[in-house]
Design a protein around this motif. Structure first.
Motif, mmCIF file in Angstrom:
data_model
loop_
_atom_site.group_PDB
_atom_site.id
_atom_site.type_symbol
_atom_site.label_atom_id
_atom_site.label_comp_id
_atom_site.label_asym_id
_atom_site.label_seq_id
_atom_site.Cartn_x
_atom_site.Cartn_y
_atom_site.Cartn_z
ATOM 1 N N TRP A 65 86.350 16.422 25.556
ATOM 2 C CA TRP A 65 84.902 16.494 25.369
ATOM 3 C C TRP A 65 84.523 16.220 23.914
ATOM 4 O O TRP A 65 83.577 15.463 23.644
ATOM 5 C CB TRP A 65 84.352 17.856 25.791
ATOM 6 C CG TRP A 65 82.874 17.895 25.572
ATOM 7 C CD1 TRP A 65 81.903 17.364 26.374
ATOM 8 C CD2 TRP A 65 82.189 18.421 24.422
ATOM 9 N NE1 TRP A 65 80.654 17.531 25.803
ATOM 10 C CE2 TRP A 65 80.808 18.171 24.604
ATOM 11 C CE3 TRP A 65 82.608 19.070 23.254
ATOM 12 C CZ2 TRP A 65 79.845 18.552 23.667
ATOM 13 C CZ3 TRP A 65 81.650 19.449 22.325
ATOM 14 C CH2 TRP A 65 80.290 19.199 22.533
ATOM 15 N N LEU A 66 85.242 16.808 22.974
ATOM 16 C CA LEU A 66 84.941 16.590 21.558
ATOM 17 C C LEU A 66 85.044 15.111 21.204
ATOM 18 O O LEU A 66 84.223 14.581 20.446
ATOM 19 C CB LEU A 66 85.874 17.416 20.679
ATOM 20 C CG LEU A 66 85.582 18.917 20.619
ATOM 21 C CD1 LEU A 66 86.746 19.674 20.000
ATOM 22 C CD2 LEU A 66 84.294 19.188 19.835
ATOM 23 N N ASN A 90 82.050 13.283 22.839
ATOM 24 C CA ASN A 90 80.835 13.699 22.132
ATOM 25 C C ASN A 90 80.722 12.974 20.791
ATOM 26 O O ASN A 90 79.650 12.489 20.417
ATOM 27 C CB ASN A 90 80.843 15.207 21.923
ATOM 28 C CG ASN A 90 79.620 15.705 21.168
ATOM 29 O OD1 ASN A 90 78.518 15.775 21.693
ATOM 30 N ND2 ASN A 90 79.819 16.045 19.902
ATOM 31 N N PHE A 141 77.751 10.253 20.029
ATOM 32 C CA PHE A 141 76.771 10.612 19.001
ATOM 33 C C PHE A 141 77.249 10.215 17.605
ATOM 34 O O PHE A 141 76.968 10.905 16.630
ATOM 35 C CB PHE A 141 76.483 12.120 19.055
ATOM 36 C CG PHE A 141 75.776 12.551 20.309
ATOM 37 C CD1 PHE A 141 74.393 12.428 20.420
ATOM 38 C CD2 PHE A 141 76.477 13.058 21.382
ATOM 39 C CE1 PHE A 141 73.735 12.808 21.581
ATOM 40 C CE2 PHE A 141 75.836 13.446 22.549
ATOM 41 C CZ PHE A 141 74.459 13.319 22.647
ATOM 42 N N GLN A 162 75.011 16.391 15.884
ATOM 43 C CA GLN A 162 75.764 16.513 17.130
ATOM 44 C C GLN A 162 77.113 15.820 17.067
ATOM 45 O O GLN A 162 78.121 16.346 17.535
ATOM 46 C CB GLN A 162 74.932 15.954 18.293
ATOM 47 C CG GLN A 162 75.577 16.110 19.660
ATOM 48 C CD GLN A 162 75.753 17.559 20.072
ATOM 49 O OE1 GLN A 162 74.935 18.398 19.723
ATOM 50 N NE2 GLN A 162 76.818 17.848 20.797
ATOM 51 N N GLY A 163 77.153 14.646 16.471
ATOM 52 C CA GLY A 163 78.394 13.886 16.451
ATOM 53 C C GLY A 163 79.487 14.496 15.604
ATOM 54 O O GLY A 163 80.663 14.129 15.742
ATOM 55 N N LEU A 199 82.513 24.167 18.926
ATOM 56 C CA LEU A 199 82.575 24.343 20.375
ATOM 57 C C LEU A 199 82.952 25.778 20.713
ATOM 58 O O LEU A 199 82.363 26.393 21.618
ATOM 59 C CB LEU A 199 83.599 23.364 20.967
ATOM 60 C CG LEU A 199 83.840 23.447 22.476
ATOM 61 C CD1 LEU A 199 82.545 23.278 23.263
ATOM 62 C CD2 LEU A 199 84.867 22.406 22.910
ATOM 63 N N HIS A 249 76.923 16.313 30.951
ATOM 64 C CA HIS A 249 75.618 16.954 30.827
ATOM 65 C C HIS A 249 75.870 18.451 30.742
ATOM 66 O O HIS A 249 76.241 19.098 31.716
ATOM 67 C CB HIS A 249 74.714 16.643 32.026
ATOM 68 C CG HIS A 249 73.358 17.262 31.929
ATOM 69 N ND1 HIS A 249 72.417 17.177 32.930
ATOM 70 C CD2 HIS A 249 72.766 17.984 30.930
ATOM 71 C CE1 HIS A 249 71.321 17.813 32.564
ATOM 72 N NE2 HIS A 249 71.520 18.314 31.356
ATOM 73 N N TRP A 250 75.638 18.989 29.547
ATOM 74 C CA TRP A 250 75.811 20.414 29.282
ATOM 75 C C TRP A 250 74.425 21.051 29.350
ATOM 76 O O TRP A 250 73.546 20.721 28.553
ATOM 77 C CB TRP A 250 76.437 20.571 27.907
ATOM 78 C CG TRP A 250 76.837 21.961 27.517
ATOM 79 C CD1 TRP A 250 76.603 23.126 28.183
ATOM 80 C CD2 TRP A 250 77.584 22.316 26.337
ATOM 81 N NE1 TRP A 250 77.138 24.181 27.500
ATOM 82 C CE2 TRP A 250 77.753 23.711 26.370
ATOM 83 C CE3 TRP A 250 78.107 21.585 25.275
ATOM 84 C CZ2 TRP A 250 78.429 24.403 25.355
ATOM 85 C CZ3 TRP A 250 78.769 22.270 24.276
ATOM 86 C CH2 TRP A 250 78.940 23.653 24.316
ATOM 87 N N VAL A 261 72.967 19.140 25.981
ATOM 88 C CA VAL A 261 73.543 17.919 25.426
ATOM 89 C C VAL A 261 73.888 16.984 26.584
ATOM 90 O O VAL A 261 74.549 17.400 27.540
ATOM 91 C CB VAL A 261 74.837 18.166 24.608
ATOM 92 C CG1 VAL A 261 75.163 16.922 23.774
ATOM 93 C CG2 VAL A 261 74.747 19.382 23.722
ATOM 94 N N GLY A 289 75.602 13.186 27.032
ATOM 95 C CA GLY A 289 76.249 12.106 26.301
ATOM 96 C C GLY A 289 77.046 11.204 27.220
ATOM 97 O O GLY A 289 77.652 11.668 28.190
ATOM 98 N N SER A 296 79.980 8.022 27.111
ATOM 99 C CA SER A 296 80.926 7.267 26.296
ATOM 100 C C SER A 296 80.408 5.844 26.106
ATOM 101 O O SER A 296 79.877 5.243 27.047
ATOM 102 C CB SER A 296 82.289 7.231 26.990
ATOM 103 O OG SER A 296 83.139 6.296 26.350
#
Length: 311
Positions: free
Chosen positions: A180-181, A184, A188, A194-195, A202, A231-232, A246, A248, A250
């Motif tokens: 996820w990191l 993300n 972003f 956020q990026g 986290l 989608h968080w 959030v 995002g 890819s």
């Protein structure tokens, strides 16, 4: 390290302490000040990220400004200097009962000095007093972040359509962190806040009472399990608000319709919790995202403004 401003710079009894780490007692004082201001203003003067950075000890690039008068905390500011390109970013808040006495200007001046007059400052809600302070400090408008909202009843959006070969599942803490990191950061890369999220950021969020992996949706490719988007969602229980926290995609998965599908899945999840309204934040210059969200029934509720020095 603690720094006291010269006595000649401020009124009698006014003192600045600029520290890299707050004591537990100072954390509670600052949080109480932020909460008091939020009750008066109807919004938070310090963002979630800023509030998280109060706790957990020292953080690289973060400094805290404590403004006291005769030992009483009347103002707080946070300066974050972690972006290798952009100027340091700041947020500040003044005790509602102590406004109109120059404390905001004193905090702003201290931030300018400590940042080498290279500064960005958030004004959440775009209040007139904040706009005036920015003008006094010689800052110009740089960024507009919009908060959009829409009712969740009725939820008049089409059934989510996911392309063949893609499955949707929920986040598994620990197992999905690194993937996820990475996605993300890629999604972003253009976004200074956020990026830049790292494992500690986290972990901070996973430790919050609102965190619920059942509302954290991942889209992955069935053939190899590669994460394509997410989608968080977040529930603000006290305000009875659901948030598109959030979303995002890819860069490799753009154009597949995942953004719209994941948004719909998250909104359906929030509606199933009995929440009446959903919200999200989007930059005013992100016209593509605005078109998508407005097409799904979102409208502007309020704006946050960022000001910066000319240099």
């Amino acid at each position: 390290m603690t720094t006291e401003a010269p006595a000649t710079a401020f009124e009698s009894g006014r003192r600045f302490d600029i520290v890299d780490e707050l004591t537990p007692e100072q954390v509670q004082e600052v949080l109480a000040l932020i909460a008091s201001a939020a009750e008066t203003d109807g919004m938070q003067a310090v963002s979630e990220q800023g509030r998280l950075q109060l706790r957990g000890g020292r953080r690289e690039g973060i400094r805290h400004f404590l403004l006291t008068v005769s030992g009483r905390l009347v103002g707080y500011a946070q300066l974050e200097d972690t972006d290798p390109v952009e100027a340091p970013a700041a947020e500040l808040v003044v005790d509602p009962t102590q406004r109109g006495r120059g404390h905001g200007r004193a905090l702003g001046s201290a931030l300018l000095t400590q940042s080498g007059k290279r500064l960005r400052v958030w004004a959440h809600g775009g209040k007139s007093a904040a706009r005036h302070l920015a003008q006094v400090l010689g800052l110009t408008l740089f960024r507009e972040l919009r908060q959009l909202r829409r009712p969740l009843t009725p939820l008049d959006i089409p059934e989510p359509a996911v392309s063949p070969g893609i499955r949707i599942r929920t986040f598994v803490p620990g197992q999905d962190d690194a993937a996820w990191l990475a996605v993300n950061a890629a999604a972003f890369a253009h976004h200074p806040e956020q990026g830049a999220l790292a494992q500690r950021d986290l972990d901070d969020r996973k430790a919050e009472p609102w965190f619920d992996p059942k509302g954290f949706f991942l889209a992955e490719r069935e053939s190899d399990g590669a994460l394509l988007g997410f989608h968080w969602t977040k529930v603000h229980a006290e305000e009875q608000l659901g948030e598109v926290y959030v979303l995002g995609i890819s860069p490799d998965a753009q154009g597949m319709g995942l953004g719209k599908a994941l948004t719909a899945i998250g909104l359906r999840h929030l509606a199933a919790q009995g929440l009446p309204v959903a919200m999200l934040y989007v930059d005013a210059d992100n016209t593509a995202a605005l078109r998508v969200y407005e097409g799904m029934g979102f409208t502007t509720h309020e704006v946050d403004l960022m000001y910066r020095t000319e240099t």
